[in-house]
Design an enzyme around this catalytic site. Sequence first.
Site, mmCIF file in Angstrom:
data_model
loop_
_atom_site.group_PDB
_atom_site.id
_atom_site.type_symbol
_atom_site.label_atom_id
_atom_site.label_comp_id
_atom_site.label_asym_id
_atom_site.label_seq_id
_atom_site.Cartn_x
_atom_site.Cartn_y
_atom_site.Cartn_z
ATOM 1 N N GLU A 241 -13.465 -52.581 -26.135
ATOM 2 C CA GLU A 241 -13.498 -52.069 -24.292
ATOM 3 C C GLU A 241 -12.458 -52.189 -23.322
ATOM 4 O OE1 GLU A 241 -16.649 -52.918 -21.415
ATOM 5 O OE2 GLU A 241 -17.726 -54.014 -22.793
ATOM 6 N N LYS B 261 -16.432 -45.727 -14.119
ATOM 7 C CA LYS B 261 -16.677 -46.057 -15.561
ATOM 8 C C LYS B 261 -17.097 -45.008 -16.419
ATOM 9 C CE LYS B 261 -20.933 -49.273 -16.205
ATOM 10 N NZ LYS B 261 -21.874 -50.034 -15.065
ATOM 11 N N ALA C 19 -26.965 -47.678 -21.223
ATOM 12 C CA ALA C 19 -26.674 -46.471 -22.275
ATOM 13 C C ALA C 19 -26.584 -47.459 -24.122
ATOM 14 C CB ALA C 19 -26.011 -45.475 -22.126
ATOM 15 N N ASP C 20 -26.219 -48.784 -23.569
ATOM 16 C CA ASP C 20 -25.394 -49.183 -25.011
ATOM 17 C C ASP C 20 -26.303 -49.674 -26.420
ATOM 18 O OD1 ASP C 20 -23.384 -50.164 -23.018
ATOM 19 O OD2 ASP C 20 -23.509 -52.000 -23.067
ATOM 20 N N LYS D 224 -25.925 -60.740 -20.475
ATOM 21 C CA LYS D 224 -25.989 -61.636 -19.162
ATOM 22 C C LYS D 224 -27.226 -62.305 -18.902
ATOM 23 C CE LYS D 224 -23.284 -58.655 -16.895
ATOM 24 N NZ LYS D 224 -23.164 -57.828 -18.218
HETATM 25 N N1 PSU Z 1 -20.501 -57.244 -19.883
HETATM 26 C C1 PSU Z 1 -19.642 -57.944 -18.943
HETATM 27 N N2 PSU Z 1 -18.729 -57.053 -18.223
HETATM 28 C C2 PSU Z 1 -18.692 -55.594 -18.329
HETATM 29 C C3 PSU Z 1 -20.353 -54.661 -18.832
HETATM 30 C C4 PSU Z 1 -20.716 -55.782 -19.365
HETATM 31 O O1 PSU Z 1 -18.784 -58.981 -19.380
HETATM 32 O O2 PSU Z 1 -17.557 -54.875 -17.392
HETATM 33 C C5 PSU Z 1 -19.721 -53.498 -18.861
HETATM 34 C C6 PSU Z 1 -20.330 -53.374 -20.674
HETATM 35 O O3 PSU Z 1 -19.119 -51.974 -21.028
HETATM 36 C C7 PSU Z 1 -21.612 -52.751 -21.065
HETATM 37 C C8 PSU Z 1 -21.709 -52.161 -18.996
HETATM 38 O O4 PSU Z 1 -21.471 -51.014 -21.290
HETATM 39 O O5 PSU Z 1 -20.944 -52.983 -18.361
HETATM 40 C C9 PSU Z 1 -22.902 -51.733 -19.567
HETATM 41 O O6 PSU Z 1 -23.051 -51.334 -17.429
HETATM 42 P P1 PSU Z 1 -24.605 -50.540 -18.053
HETATM 43 O O7 PSU Z 1 -25.014 -51.639 -17.193
HETATM 44 O O8 PSU Z 1 -24.129 -50.261 -15.857
HETATM 45 O O9 PSU Z 1 -24.898 -49.235 -18.726
#
Ligand code: PSU
Length: 306
Positions: free
Chosen positions: A26, A86, A141-142, A159
């Site tokens: 990614e 993003k 949305a992952d 995390k």
């Molecule tokens: N985990 C990491 N670094 C990141 C992300 C996740 O260690 O940069 C990113 C990934 O691209 C993941 C996104 O898909 O954060 C999730 O963001 P959101 O919570 O806004 O969906």
Amino acid sequence: MQKDLIKIHPQVQKALNEGRAVVALESTIISHGLPRPRNHEAALEFEEILRSKNVVPATIAVINGVANIGLDVTALDIISNQDIAKASVRDLPILAAKELSGATTVAATAHLAALAGIRVFATGGLGGVHKGANQTFDESADLSVLANTPITVVSAGVKSVLDIAATLERLETLSVPVVGYKTNIFPSFWLRESEYTLEYRADSPLEIAHMMVAQDLIGEGGGIVVANPVPEDKAWNKQDHDRVLQTAFAAAEKAGVRGKEVTPFLLQFIVEESKGKSLEVNLDLARNNVSVAGDIALAYANLGDD
Ligand code: PSU
Ligand code: MN
């Protein structure tokens, strides 16, 4: 309007045609998850880890409206050094029509990789359900994308800034299998552990490859999450981790960050507050995920040779 919205790098296309191992990577982690210039070094290093195993890397990003599956040197420089959006799956049509660039999240990368026929994907940590989501509805949305995208994602869990219990519940509802890699405990990104155990584990890349084949045959068309803990000697100390995270939450609340800004805000804050320790652990776990993803892709490709 008739344009090519997807560009597959010739090396990636060749490997796919030949049934060789390919791993998607990614770009949000590069553009928004890691500070410059370490992000560019990391992007190159992740690709090199795969090449050294004879696996073809396919870093994915949208460049001037075109979804690139596999990046050349210029594109790797753009995602590392330019301020680009993003991009989750919902942003893809908009970036395409406006001819803008975007770094793809796990959701968007998984979606585009699967469209190209790539079966294995390495990330740092999966997005998930945020704390307080019962009020904010902030769920990445992952999760929903993995419910209907046939790809195996290697991640160090989620995390600990997220609501891990709720994330695991949602993955269950969405029928996404979660398998511990050489562990029965769901890892929490910078730490090898969390309070949550997993029902199933796999102890070899081949075992995961067998699960992928079975998922193709009897699954719902979705993906598999491989939860791969950071190596023991690289994990963060739990006490420091807990202290820094608490401070980070308080800071996010105070700053009033919302929506897609939440994850990058927390990550950056935690790097500063931990004086760079969280960054080193983040890089180590990501390297480890890339390596395991490479092994899984090789095992899966070898099954096809039988
Ligand atoms: N985990 C990491 N670094 C990141 C992300 C996740 O260690 O940069 C990113 C990934 O691209 C993941 C996104 O898909 O954060 C999730 O963001 P959101 O919570 O806004 O969906
Ligand atoms: Mn969100």
